[in-house]
Design an enzyme around this catalytic site. Structure first.
Site, short mmCIF file in Angstrom:
data_model
loop_
_atom_site.label_atom_id
_atom_site.label_comp_id
_atom_site.label_asym_id
_atom_site.label_seq_id
_atom_site.Cartn_x
_atom_site.Cartn_y
_atom_site.Cartn_z
N ASN A 1 -5.74 2.91 6.30
CA ASN A 1 -6.82 3.38 4.63
C ASN A 1 -8.53 3.84 5.70
OD1 ASN A 1 -7.78 0.33 5.85
ND2 ASN A 1 -7.21 -1.05 4.55
N ARG A 2 -8.86 3.44 4.59
CA ARG A 2 -10.88 4.33 5.13
C ARG A 2 -10.97 3.29 6.02
NH1 ARG A 2 -14.03 6.66 0.85
NH2 ARG A 2 -13.79 4.46 0.03
N ARG A 3 -11.55 2.64 6.52
CA ARG A 3 -11.86 1.36 7.10
C ARG A 3 -10.89 1.15 8.14
NH1 ARG A 3 -10.58 -3.49 8.29
NH2 ARG A 3 -8.68 -3.85 6.67
N GLU A 4 -9.53 1.02 8.34
CA GLU A 4 -8.71 1.47 9.81
C GLU A 4 -9.68 2.97 10.16
OE1 GLU A 4 -4.86 -1.81 8.01
OE2 GLU A 4 -5.01 0.42 7.60
N ASP B 1 1.88 -1.00 1.53
CA ASP B 1 3.63 -1.39 2.39
C ASP B 1 4.05 -0.63 0.72
OD1 ASP B 1 2.70 -3.95 3.71
OD2 ASP B 1 2.73 -5.03 1.84
#
Length: 488
Positions: free
Chosen positions: A205-208, A275
């Site tokens: 995701n964006r944060r990751e 998921d």
């Protein structure tokens, strides 16, 4: 992507053979009411009314794949405890092969307890182990992967950093996939994505993605730079970055970036959305979809999933319906009973109140329209059960209906107040009501509550009957009589 193509894809997904490797969890949900404050401390008191266990972590990936129609094997390690046994039994009920789930008496099976009231998660309680596998258990897992992973169409790594996906397990997976060019898709965790070097695609995701690249993502330009850093470091062919309400972006070495906007939906819970994306991508690729088309499928599926509370799966019927609605085709409202039952169950999971009414609706007139508009105001969705031609003939005689069932269904589906139309063959809608279990059963004001078919059934599970007034002097019979009087 249209309705016919998506239906064809789901036919191919049924032959897909997928391997999921990763951290398994048991998700416990305590649903209740929070209407009091504790006298012991300034906290809410939750009166639990329902308890539910679901497959979580990599188990949710498995659950999503099974729901989409794929054959699935899961490889993981759980504790030799009650929670581990519960996971094995849950997989067995879903028809998932569990030969590669290894028991480790030194580990604790992960269990996350979520307390939910008024559609809001109040608190989460985690009981889990985060230590890497022992050398002996890692060897057993790696040996199984080396011997068996080459026989699958696609391999998914679901990393929750609970210790199963050690460097050795990841390395064994990538080595086993390489000879047959089997796609390896990874939902990554942590900041060092180089541990997945050799994988086909990552889905951060964006944060990751920010954490892994060291670049703050605040616009498309910074997003592209972050993606370039990750792809270069990991040696990826493809990277899919999910961007919450902004959709997702697919980066490939051989193509320009593709930014896929999200479908506007009310978001209840993002638990397990990653998921769902991973499972949808894998299913699409196993069915022979191009990467961009598989990403579009994942985007649609994730949009449906986040409108549900908790880690949830998405049925093919829901996806097909979403694709049909996106093409603005009123005929997409017309469903058969089995498909509609799945869609209605999903709508209920989103907290929607379902209104059901039924009738012949031969020669649609203003009285019908007013009645249906009033019925629609009783809840969030209006389902219309339409008597088939044979059913109408038995009820009203051989000269009826004047308009065939398909024409009647198409006309009714064009009304904004109607969400779904379903044709039934029986003389009464009782079996249809039993299949859909609406919250509200609406009938015309010329009925008494006692005379409404399905009243006892609906009231038995907490629903209710509502009588809706008709417009005086408006009926199909009156129209027929006026036509005969004027033109006979």
């Amino acid at each position: 992507m249209d309705r016919k193509s998506i239906e064809s894809i789901f036919n191919r997904i049924r032959t897909a053979n997928c391997l999921v490797i990763g951290d398994l969890m048991l998700d416990e949900y305590l649903w209740g009411k929070a209407e009091r404050i504790s006298p012991e401390a300034p906290v809410q008191v939750v009166d639990v009314v329902r308890e539910e266990m679901r497959l979580g972590g990599a188990g949710n990936v498995v659950n999503n794949l099974v729901e989409l129609g794929a054959e699935v094997t899961v490889c993981s390690v759980v504790g030799d405890d009650d929670n581990g046994q519960a996971l094995l039994e849950a997989f067995g009920r879903r028809g998932v092969a569990t030969d590669a789930i290894f028991l480790d008496a030194t580990r604790r099976t992960s269990r996350k307890t979520r307390v939910v009231a008024a559609h809001q998660q109040i608190v989460r309680i985690d009981r889990e182990s985060r230590v890497p596998l022992s050398a002996e258990v890692e060897r057993r897992v790696s040996d199984w992967i080396t011997a068996n992973a080459g026989g699958f169409d696609v391999i998914l790594l679901s990393d929750y950093q609970k210790g199963v996906l050690t460097p050795g397990v990841i390395s064994a997976t990538l080595a086993a996939a390489r000879p047959g060019a089997i796609p390896v898709l990874v939902d990554p965790k942590g900041t060092d994505f180089s541990r997945y070097s050799g994988a086909t695609l990552l889905t951060p995701n964006r944060r990751e993605a920010e954490a892994a690249s060291g670049i703050a993502i605040h616009d498309i330009e910074s997003l592209v730079r972050a993606a370039g850093v990750i792809m270069e470091r990991v040696g990826l062919e493809h990277l899919l970055i999910t961007r919450s309400e902004e959709g997702m972006s697919l980066f490939s070495r051989s193509a320009a970036p593709m930014h896929i906007p999200t479908v506007a939906r009310e978001v209840f819970d993002v638990s397990g959305a990653g998921d769902t994306v991973l499972a949808s991508l894998a299913a699409g690729m196993a069915a022979g979809m191009e990467m961009i088309e598989a990403a579009r499928l994942a985007n649609i599926t994730a949009g449906i999933a986040v409108a549900k509370l908790g880690t949830s799966t998405v049925a093919p019927a829901e996806i097909i319906n979403a694709v049909a609605l996106a093409h603005s085709d009123s005929d997409s409202k017309i469903k058969n009973r089995d498909v509609l039952a799945v869609l209605i169950e999903a709508e209920k999971a989103r907290g929607k109140r379902i209104v059901f009414t039924n009738g012949c609706f031969d020669l649609l007139h203003a009285g019908h329209v007013k009645y249906l508009q009033k019925a629609r105001t009783l809840g969030d969705l209006l389902v219309l059960g339409l008597n088939s031609d044979a059913s109408v003939r038995r009820l009203k005689g051989e000269k009826r209906p004047l308009i065939g069932e398909q024409e009647r269904a198409h006309i009714l589906a064009a009304l904004d107040c109607i969400d779904y139309v379903v044709i039934f063959e029986e003389d009464t809608p009782l079996e249809l009501i039993a299949a859909l279990k609406p919250h509200i059963l609406a009938k015309g004001g010329d009925y008494t509550p006692e005379g409404v078919v399905g009243r006892e059934l609906v009231e038995s599970y907490g629903g209710r009957v509502e009588l809706v007034s008709f417009v005086d002097g408006k009926s199909t019979t009156n129209i027929i009589e006026r036509v005969l009087e004027r033109y006979s």
